[in-house]
Design a protein around this motif. Structure first.
Motif, PDB file in Angstrom:
ATOM      1  N   LEU A 167       0.822  -1.206   0.000  1.00 54.19           N
ATOM      2  CA  LEU A 167       0.000   0.000   0.000  1.00 54.19           C
ATOM      3  C   LEU A 167       0.857   1.257   0.000  1.00 54.19           C
ATOM      4  O   LEU A 167       0.540   2.244  -0.679  1.00 54.19           O
ATOM      5  N   GLY A 226       1.811   2.195  -3.250  1.00 54.20           N
ATOM      6  CA  GLY A 226       0.705   2.392  -4.179  1.00 54.20           C
ATOM      7  C   GLY A 226       0.222   1.118  -4.835  1.00 54.20           C
ATOM      8  O   GLY A 226      -0.485   1.161  -5.842  1.00 54.20           O
ATOM      9  N   PHE A 232      -2.177  -1.808  -4.503  1.00 63.39           N
ATOM     10  CA  PHE A 232      -3.347  -2.328  -3.802  1.00 63.39           C
ATOM     11  C   PHE A 232      -3.644  -3.774  -4.192  1.00 63.39           C
ATOM     12  O   PHE A 232      -4.640  -4.340  -3.772  1.00 63.39           O
ATOM     13  N   ASP A 255      -5.599  -4.016 -11.960  1.00 61.34           N
ATOM     14  CA  ASP A 255      -5.049  -3.372 -10.775  1.00 61.34           C
ATOM     15  C   ASP A 255      -6.181  -2.782  -9.938  1.00 61.34           C
ATOM     16  O   ASP A 255      -7.048  -2.063 -10.457  1.00 61.34           O
ATOM     17  N   LEU A 301      -6.147  -0.485  -7.580  1.00 61.09           N
ATOM     18  CA  LEU A 301      -6.104   0.973  -7.481  1.00 61.09           C
ATOM     19  C   LEU A 301      -6.695   1.616  -8.733  1.00 61.09           C
ATOM     20  O   LEU A 301      -7.407   2.631  -8.651  1.00 61.09           O
ATOM     21  N   GLY A 353      -9.314  -2.999  -0.632  1.00 60.40           N
ATOM     22  CA  GLY A 353      -9.055  -1.666  -1.151  1.00 60.40           C
ATOM     23  C   GLY A 353     -10.208  -0.716  -0.897  1.00 60.40           C
ATOM     24  O   GLY A 353     -10.001   0.437  -0.476  1.00 60.40           O
TER      25      GLY A 353
END
Length: 317
Positions: A72, A75, A77, A86, A88, A285
């Protein structure tokens, strides 16, 4: 004020970490695990072991959590098991749509709540007060999905005024281009906001109507409308503003069910689909985003309260 903000920011980070740890552990303890959900019941024991090894589920839970938390900070997730994307990026695509729906419905709800609560307070113990209070309690006790379905039945199927499904699109421009499809989802969440806050607006207005400054203003000949608009309402808004920051998780919860009911392509629908498919990275997330939004909402509510009431001072400000 700077010291206060730094302390609250530190507290918010701690809260988010605690929430993430609790949710991470609970998801790990669910029966069946993600391997069976993704690979299916016919997967062999070797395939399950290989999946758990690749995803880190064979590690001790503390090590697995620290590895996930470290990702995390970079960046990362994780990746969706089902969508193979992905996490994020998925949240970044869906979050603006959910925020637009939530902010719009909350503004509409507050625009109704404040005058409604004021009307109930001014007409206390009158028929209109009893009627509005009864309607508010019915809406408050009603499940979100049932409220949404009733709106669909009445305004879409019976009266044929608006479409039953929310607008579809990958961008906000495409969503707002079909603005008639937003009416029912916004109305559903706005009614929830009205039901949650009108009681507090009524109570706060009643408290302020009995204050000495109101009696003094009226004794000087000030019009009742002027007294309420310039003196009572600003003071009555304080508890509503404070509660609004604490109401953030409930707004997201209502948004989750509302998006699923109207097939709105936001973060709530993404969470719903991930829960059905046991797509743990997406669930983690989204929960993390909601926890962060709750902490930020609480901080903003405190700051707004200080702006509305200059008498409020924070230690170390």
């Amino acid at each position: 004020m700077t010291g206060y903000l730094l302390r609250r920011a530190g507290q918010a980070i701690i809260v988010v970490l605690i929430v993430s740890a609790i949710v991470f552990v609970l998801l790990r303890l669910l029966p069946g695990g993600p391997a069976r959900a993704i690979l299916g019941p016919s997967a062999t024991a070797e395939q399950v072991l290989e999946f758990n090894r690749e995803q880190g589920f064979d590690q001790p839970i503390v090590i697995h959590y620290l590895s996930w938390a470290g990702g995390l900070l970079r960046g990362d997730f994780g990746y969706s098991y089902r969508l193979n994307q992905d996490v994020l990026a998925l949240i970044g695509e869906r979050l603006p749509k959910t925020l637009s729906l939530t902010v719009l419905s909350t503004l509409v709800g507050l625009l109704i709540t404040v005058p409604l609560g004021t009307l109930q307070a001014v007409r206390r113990n009158k028929p209109v007060d009893y009627l509005l209070t009864g309607v508010v309690f019915v809406v408050y006790a009603m499940p979100v999905f049932l409220l949404g379905m009733l709106l669909i039945i009445v305004f879409s199927q019976t009266l044929d005024l608006v479409p039953p499904q929310a607008p579809q699109g990958s961008t906000l421009g495409e969503i707002f281009a079909q603005s008639d499809g937003l009416i029912l989802p916004v109305a559903t969440l706005a009614l929830l906001t009205v039901a949650a806050f009108s009681r507090y607006a009524r109570s706060a207005t009643l408290d302020n109507l009995g204050e000495d400054y109101v009696r003094t203003a009226r004794a000087k000949g000030a019009l009742s409308r002027r007294v309420i608009g310039r003196h009572v309402l600003p003071n009555a808004l304080r508890p509503v503003v404070t509660l609004l920051g604490l109401y953030v998780p409930f707004l997201f919860g209502g948004s989750l069910i509302t998006e699923a009911t109207f097939n709105y392509p936001g973060m709530g629908l993404l969470f719903w689909e991930a829960a059905q498919n046991r797509d743990y990275p997406i669930l983690l997330g989204i929960v993390l985003v909601i926890a962060a939004a709750t902490a930020i909402g609480s901080l903003l509510a405190d700051l707004a309260y200080a702006l509305l009431d200059p008498r409020v001072r924070y230690a170390g400000a």
